[in-house]
Scaffold this active site. Structure first.
Site, short mmCIF file in Angstrom:
data_model
loop_
_atom_site.label_atom_id
_atom_site.label_comp_id
_atom_site.label_asym_id
_atom_site.label_seq_id
_atom_site.Cartn_x
_atom_site.Cartn_y
_atom_site.Cartn_z
CD GLU A 91 -3.07 -0.95 0.31
OE1 GLU A 91 -3.35 0.21 -0.06
OE2 GLU A 91 -3.70 -1.95 -0.07
CB CYS A 121 -1.61 7.54 1.39
SG CYS A 121 -3.07 6.71 2.01
#
Ligand code: NAD
Length: 469
Positions: free
Chosen positions: A210, A244
């Site tokens: 991720e 993010c």
């Protein structure tokens, strides 16, 4: 034997004992995780405040509530997810049982980042426990107060035979990664993602990565500018931009830029008051090194809003940059701070070309009241996730997979996607021990005359095309 190797062997032995497999065991561990969230809520608020001045409201929303939601969704559905999935059979196996068993991988390593240190450690943990694995967790050493809290208190809630927290910086994590894990789930930067994948390759260990990157946000000329400004400012300045999936930069026409600047200034003042430094709702940069990196990005283009900094408290004001060029430093790396550059484009096609000329992002945002514009961006670009007319909100849905593509990551999770990520879909066929005569046609010495029968009983036929009368 090193302490890490010993730990991994101990957990693998516990896993091989079958202890983590029964549903009751998994549910008990998940319920215990829920108690950790309830009983340690204040400690989580305190630790995240110490690490980066996270506003409690943001912690409740992005750390605690997201974990709670994931936990509830998992507990509500675990029984269904764990069931064997029976599949279609060919003629040769009509009398048998064919299904997919959702098998746990074994010992999983979860490495977390510092920006949402509870969420990004516990949400994958929920999936790993639900799928019946043992887990080694490695929180980020940068968010050190949360790291200490997790290391000292989380193991008190979970079965120590099967779950452990390892605190480690870069060197020690490198040594930890020398061990053979059965699955590695990593959240962090693309550069460390490569290191983790290289270490995993030595053992052929599957990974989920991720990662991060620069998320474009296209604002078309047809939209409600005030709404856009509030939704973009919220996504960019939440957690002081250290998210993010935050919109990393805006692409719009020159005319839209002028309107957007006015609306962004209003939104920032409405959210954080005339001096955001005094606002209890605006976080700080996590560390001095990170502060210096983000501060240096302020030299790109021209500061249109904000720009104030205070190294002592690692404060960087919510900032909007204009006149930014493609080769400016702010466009060379993920910003990961409260800075929003606006770049002008001449058309929708120009914006799409700009996006496609770069690495595939974790998220793409588009603001437009015209469905055609939204669909064009959706169809002509590629990204981990996509959200129209808002930012970040797509990741609040446990029903959607969350993950990147290309440079922004590999694999996905959340909800039943987490369960699938941490389960090996074991192809299972249970045949009867007798009826041997039925098998004879496939054995040597081969008789070509038997081939049509074998093909008829094992080969999948193309369905006849549907003809509309
Ligand atoms: P990072 O890659 O520096 O660190 C992540 C983890 O890796 C930490 O636990 C750290 O201790 C460990 N680590 C660091 N160097 C290592 C090495 N050489 N070998 C082994 N392990 C090492 O990332 P970060 O600074 O904590 O987080 C910021 C990055 O994470 C940003 O790029 C952001 O976009 C990304 N991120 C992605 C997601 C997502 O869900 N896709 C979520 C949050 C953050």
């Amino acid at each position: 034997m090193s302490a890490h190797t010993e730990l991994v062997s101990r957990l693998r032995a516990a896993w091989l004992s079958g202890k983590t497999r029964p549903m009751e065991y998994r549910v008990a561990q998940l319920e215990a995780l829920g108690r950790f969230l309830d009983e340690k809520k204040q400690d989580i608020l305190d630790a995240t405040a110490l690490d980066m001045g996270k506003p409690p409201f943001e912690v409740e929303l992005s750390e605690i509530s997201i974990c709670r939601s994931e936990l509830n969704h998992t507990l509500n559905n675990l029984g269904t997810w764990m069931k064997d999935k029976h599949v279609e059979k060919n003629w040769a196996t009509q009398l048998d049982s064919a299904f997919i068993r959702k098998d746990p991988y074994g010992v999983v390593l979860i490495i977390g980042p510092w920006n949402y240190p509870i969420n990004l450690l516990l949400v994958p943990l929920i999936g790993a426990i639900a799928a019946g694995n043992c887990v080694v967790m490695k929180p980020s050493e940068i968010s050190r107060n949360v790291e200490r809290l997790v290391a000292e208190t989380l193991p008190r809630y979970l079965d120590k035979d099967c779950f452990a927290v390892v605190t480690a910086g870069t060197e020690e994590t490198t040594r930890l990664l020398e061990n053979k894990f059965d699955y590695i789930f990593f959240t962090g930067s693309p550069s460390v993602g490569r290191i983790v994948m290289t270490a995993a390759a030595k053992h052929l260990t599957p990974v989920t990565l991720e990662l991060g990157g620069k998320n474009p946000c296209y604002v078309s000329d047809t939209c409600n500018v005030q709404n856009v400004a509030r939704r973009v400012a919220w996504g960019r300045f939440f957690n002081a931009g250290q998210t993010c999936v935050a919109p990393d930069y805006v692409l719009c026409s020159l005319e839209m830029q002028e309107k957007l600047l006015v609306a962004l200034r209003e939104a920032i003042t409405e959210f954080y008051g005339p001096n955001p430094q005094e606002s209890p709702d605006f976080a700080r940069i996590v560390g001095d090194k990170h502060f210096q990196r983000v501060q240096a990005l302020l030299r790109s283009g021209r500061v249109a809003i904000g720009g104030q900094t205070d190294a002592q408290t690692r404060y960087i004001a919510p900032t909007v940059l204009v006149d930014v060029q493609q080769d400016d430093p702010v466009m060379q790396e993920e910003i990961f701070g409260p800075i929003l550059p606006i770049l002008t484009v001449t058309s929708l096609d120009d914006a799409i070309a700009f996006i496609n000329a770069r690495e595939r992002p974790l998220a793409i945002y588009v603001f437009s009241s015209c469905k055609k514009v939204v669909n064009q961006v959706l169809e002509k670009t590629s990204s981990g996730g996509f959200c129209a007319n808002d930012t970040i909100m797509h990741m609040t849905l446990t029903s959607l997979p969350f993950g990147g593509i290309g440079q922004s990551g590999l694999g996905h999770y959340h909800g039943h996607y987490s369960f699938d990520t941490f389960s090996h879909p074991r192809a299972t066929l249970l045949r009867g021990a007798g009826r041997e005569a039925l098998n004879t046609p496939r054995y040597p010495p081969y008789a070509p005359r038997r081939l049509p029968l074998l093909r008829a009983t094992t080969e999948t036929k193309r369905r006849a095309a549907c003809t509309l009368l």
